[in-house]
Design an enzyme around this catalytic site. Structure first.
Site, PDB file in Angstrom:
ATOM      1  N   LYS A 175       0.844  -1.190   0.000  1.00  0.00           N
ATOM      2  CA  LYS A 175       0.000   0.000   0.000  1.00  0.00           C
ATOM      3  C   LYS A 175       0.886   1.249   0.000  1.00  0.00           C
ATOM      4  CE  LYS A 175      -3.711  -2.613   0.694  1.00  0.00           C
ATOM      5  NZ  LYS A 175      -4.833  -2.732  -0.245  1.00  0.00           N
ATOM      6  N   HIS A 294      -6.586 -13.185  -7.755  1.00  0.00           N
ATOM      7  CA  HIS A 294      -7.416 -12.198  -7.067  1.00  0.00           C
ATOM      8  C   HIS A 294      -8.822 -12.251  -7.653  1.00  0.00           C
ATOM      9  CE1 HIS A 294      -8.884  -8.464  -5.321  1.00  0.00           C
ATOM     10  NE2 HIS A 294      -7.830  -8.480  -4.530  1.00  0.00           N
TER      11      HIS A 294
END
Length: 477
Positions: A175, A294
């Protein structure tokens, strides 16, 4: 009158429209071991009987159309048609039914999830006679399972490649997910891996944007994981997202990852599509790469209880199409996931044989024969206080992935990784000693804090963070 019309008239052809249930509702039908079985949650329009609605689903997802056609006489409908063979009222829901449909195996191309879904969940979901329609589960017969390669490697081969046994694997999503330069991104990867994580991860929407092109990211991440491996003596990996706008570009990125010698690549299987995913899975099997999956976009499809496709079906489809990991929810984190439902599809991902169990949402017994298993990935809003619950819920064959729960540590990325590794090792040790993680979890974490200042700092930061929201998709009462 033309000769063709005369021929059809002679065998009793009658143009017009007739009710679907006259042909496609067959409650006397005995299902075959080779049938694909589907359980649909059907909400008919007012005035449409459930038998007609169920038959319409069977018809429109197999051989039927809205009117009688003369070419019906050129084939065997009894051989090829789908059949609605049972209908159950959903207890506690008004005008909802579970319609069970059997499809002959000859309707589907071998080894193609794309073709299977095009039939079963194609145009029928826009059918006007239905207010809503949801595919709850599929039974994939062994005869069809055997036409798929499935996961490139599977759980045991992955553990052997990584030389990691007896505990869940630990990961972290880097992140902020967008905006970092490739060099700064690689630095974050290195700090997390040297701190004790097994994996770091590209976020799902990290592909090849102006701020960080894919080739630069791949190079800096490879440098980071090799440096971390040299310092820790452990095998490390970073999920390099190979998802791209074309299959050719996707494979090009996977080829470059293989040339760098990294162990794993990644794909967004729903936005990328099943054809692309299966192609990448085959490449990974042939070239020794693990494949992380994902599920971006899944909640658009699976979150509403009365319409769409349940994630257990998407999970089965992924196991067939191919992937070594897939995100599965956390039960305890920020994302949707009711415990019994989640554990049901986690078993469908990992186990060779899963019995029907309606208490966990499993409508059919599923035999995967020799298809390898998939590691479920718990990710989304989790931190060190969740570690006992995650270890107890998911067991050893899982990946526990802490993004903000690593990078949000007050001392930095590496201490955040240390905190997670210490918490995991403490939970595994306590479990192996016979302690109850569900009851003693907080105490186990507090004990570990005494000899890990990194864990103590993490516990202080996230001591009051909870996500107490009721799940939208819950089991029927």
């Amino acid at each position: 009158m033309s000769p063709q019309t005369e021929t059809k008239a002679s065998v009793g052809f009658k143009a017009g429209v007739k009710e679907y249930k006259l042909t496609y509702y067959t409650p006397e039908y005995q299902t075959k071991d080779t049938d694909i079985l589907a359980a649909f949650r059907v909400t008919p329009q007012p005035g449409v009987p459930p038998e007609e609605a169920g038959a319409a689903v069977a018809a429109e997802s197999s051989t039927g159309t809205w009117t009688t056609v003369w070419t019906d006489g050129l084939t065997s409908l009894d051989r090829y048609k789908g059949r609605c063979y049972r209908i159950e009222r959903v207890v506690g829901e008004k005008d909802q039914y579970i319609a069970y449909v059997a499809y002959p195996l000859d309707l589907f191309e071998e080894g193609s999830v794309t073709n299977m879904f095009t039939s079963i969940v194609g145009n029928v979901f826009g059918f006007k006679a239905l207010r809503a329609l949801r595919l709850e589960d599929l039974r994939i017969p062994p005869a069809y399972v055997k036409t798929f390669q499935g996961p490139p490697h599977g759980i045991q081969v992955e553990r052997d490649k990584l030389n990691k046994y007896g505990r869940p694997l630990l990961g972290c999503t880097i992140k902020p997910k967008l905006g970092l330069s490739a060099k700064n991104y690689g630095r974050a990867v290195y700090e997390c891996l040297r701190g004790g994580l097994d994996f770091t991860k590209d976020d799902e929407n990290v592909n090849s944007q102006p701020f960080m092109r894919w080739r630069d990211r791949f190079l800096f991440c490879a440098e980071a994981l090799y440096k971390a491996q040299a310092e820790t003596g452990e095998i490390k990996g970073h999920y390099l997202n190979a998802t791209a706008g074309t299959c050719e570009e996707m494979i090009k990125r996977a080829v470059f990852a293989r040339e760098l010698g990294v162990p794993i690549v990644m794909h967004d299987y729903l936005t990328g599509g099943f054809t692309a995913n299966t192609s990448l899975a085959h490449y990974c099997r042939d070239n020794g790469l693990l494949l992380h999956i994902h599920r971006a976009m899944h909640a658009v499809i699976d979150r509403q209880k009365n319409h769409g496709i349940h994630f257990r079906v998407l999970a089965k489809a992924l196991r067939m199409s191919g992937g070594d990991h897939i995100h599965s929810g956390t039960v305890v984190g920020k994302l949707e996931g009711e415990r019994d439902i989640t554990l049901g599809f986690v078993d469908l991902l990992r186990d060779d044989f899963v019995e029907q169990d309606r208490s966990r949402g499993i409508y059919f017994t599923q035999d995967w024969v020799s298809l390898p298993g998939v590691l479920p990935v718990a990710s989304g809003g989790i931190h060190v206080w969740h570690m006992p619950a995650l270890t107890e819920i998911f067991g050893d064959d899982s990946v526990l992935q802490f993004g903000g729960g690593t990078l949000g540590h007050p001392w930095g990325n590496a201490p955040g990784a240390v905190a997670n590794r210490v918490a995991l090792e403490a939970c595994v040790k306590a479990r192996n000693e016979g302690r109850d993680l569900a009851q003693e979890g907080n105490e186990i974490i507090r004990e570990a804090c005494k000899w890990s200042p990194e864990l103590a700092a993490a516990c202080e930061v996230w001591k009051e963070i909870v996500f107490n929201f009721a799940a939208v998709d819950v089991l029927d009462k």
